[in-house]
Enzyme design. Sequence first.
Site, PDB file in Angstrom:
ATOM      1  N   ASN A  96      -8.108 -31.103 -27.741  1.00  0.00           N
ATOM      2  CA  ASN A  96      -7.446 -31.121 -29.186  1.00  0.00           C
ATOM      3  C   ASN A  96      -6.228 -30.573 -29.215  1.00  0.00           C
ATOM      4  O   ASN A  96      -5.827 -29.679 -28.722  1.00  0.00           O
ATOM      5  CB  ASN A  96      -8.337 -30.575 -30.293  1.00  0.00           C
ATOM      6  N   GLU A 148      -3.371 -29.925 -32.052  1.00  0.00           N
ATOM      7  CA  GLU A 148      -3.115 -29.610 -33.372  1.00  0.00           C
ATOM      8  C   GLU A 148      -1.557 -29.938 -33.564  1.00  0.00           C
ATOM      9  O   GLU A 148      -0.669 -30.019 -32.933  1.00  0.00           O
ATOM     10  CB  GLU A 148      -3.512 -28.484 -33.929  1.00  0.00           C
ATOM     11  N   CYS A 203      -8.331 -35.242 -32.019  1.00  0.00           N
ATOM     12  CA  CYS A 203      -9.642 -34.388 -31.629  1.00  0.00           C
ATOM     13  C   CYS A 203      -9.588 -34.653 -30.081  1.00  0.00           C
ATOM     14  O   CYS A 203      -9.060 -35.747 -29.549  1.00  0.00           O
ATOM     15  CB  CYS A 203     -10.634 -34.976 -32.216  1.00  0.00           C
ATOM     16  N   GLU A 263     -11.817 -35.622 -28.016  1.00  0.00           N
ATOM     17  CA  GLU A 263     -12.640 -36.866 -27.802  1.00  0.00           C
ATOM     18  C   GLU A 263     -11.746 -37.840 -27.769  1.00  0.00           C
ATOM     19  O   GLU A 263     -11.668 -38.889 -26.803  1.00  0.00           O
ATOM     20  CB  GLU A 263     -13.714 -37.294 -28.742  1.00  0.00           C
ATOM     21  N   CYS A 284     -16.588 -35.950 -34.456  1.00  0.00           N
ATOM     22  CA  CYS A 284     -16.451 -36.161 -35.755  1.00  0.00           C
ATOM     23  C   CYS A 284     -16.603 -37.760 -35.962  1.00  0.00           C
ATOM     24  O   CYS A 284     -16.556 -38.557 -34.985  1.00  0.00           O
ATOM     25  CB  CYS A 284     -15.223 -35.905 -36.554  1.00  0.00           C
ATOM     26  N   CYS A 340     -14.121 -40.050 -34.226  1.00  0.00           N
ATOM     27  CA  CYS A 340     -14.324 -40.049 -32.655  1.00  0.00           C
ATOM     28  C   CYS A 340     -15.274 -40.878 -32.584  1.00  0.00           C
ATOM     29  O   CYS A 340     -15.421 -41.983 -31.572  1.00  0.00           O
ATOM     30  CB  CYS A 340     -14.242 -38.832 -32.326  1.00  0.00           C
TER      31      CYS A 340
HETATM   32  N1  THU Z   1     -11.943 -31.103 -33.148  1.00  0.00           N
HETATM   33  C1  THU Z   1     -12.277 -31.876 -31.997  1.00  0.00           C
HETATM   34  O1  THU Z   1     -11.306 -31.918 -31.264  1.00  0.00           O
HETATM   35  N2  THU Z   1     -13.461 -32.496 -31.763  1.00  0.00           N
HETATM   36  C2  THU Z   1     -14.396 -32.366 -32.615  1.00  0.00           C
HETATM   37  O2  THU Z   1     -15.199 -33.302 -32.571  1.00  0.00           O
HETATM   38  C3  THU Z   1     -14.365 -31.944 -34.220  1.00  0.00           C
HETATM   39  C4  THU Z   1     -13.021 -31.137 -34.238  1.00  0.00           C
HETATM   40  C5  THU Z   1     -10.737 -30.408 -33.299  1.00  0.00           C
HETATM   41  C6  THU Z   1      -9.941 -30.792 -34.395  1.00  0.00           C
HETATM   42  C7  THU Z   1      -9.266 -29.737 -34.788  1.00  0.00           C
HETATM   43  O3  THU Z   1      -8.135 -29.139 -33.693  1.00  0.00           O
HETATM   44  C8  THU Z   1     -10.361 -28.461 -34.534  1.00  0.00           C
HETATM   45  O4  THU Z   1     -11.240 -29.098 -33.958  1.00  0.00           O
HETATM   46  C9  THU Z   1     -10.679 -27.885 -36.089  1.00  0.00           C
HETATM   47  O5  THU Z   1     -11.188 -29.125 -36.775  1.00  0.00           O
END
Ligand code: THU
Length: 126
Positions: free
Chosen positions: A40, A42, A51, A53, A84, A87
Amino acid sequence: MEELIKKAIEARDESYSPYSHFKVGAALKTRSGKVYAGTNVENASYGLTVCAERVAVYKAVSAGEREFEALAVFTEADELTPPCGACRQVLWEFSKDMLIILANTKGEKRLRLSELLPMPFERKEF
Ligand code: THU
């Protein structure tokens, strides 16, 4: 598939998550046997976060891949972390019956994408 989980664990180490501190690693196996990993990423403008994925899918698709066999997602959260909704929809575009492996330090669970996304948005006519 243990190898795929290992790749997801390695990808998680690269997480750029200074805001949530929630590190996610994903590893996507193509039908041709290659693995593309993602973590991920940010942003100070929170909504721009991507994300793990989707990073893995976009890397694979950019390399010419279109068919996927399995995706492993690893976090150190107590509860397993499923992809999520966004994704799930992005994965669905390419391989509807792909295996999804959710893993953490305690264990793992395997399920199909169709179980996670029972009513996807699809466009059959253009
Ligand atoms: N996140 C993911 O990378 N994948 C998921 O399936 C759920 C959420 C990340 C996004 C963000 O950087 C952090 O988790 C918190 O939501």
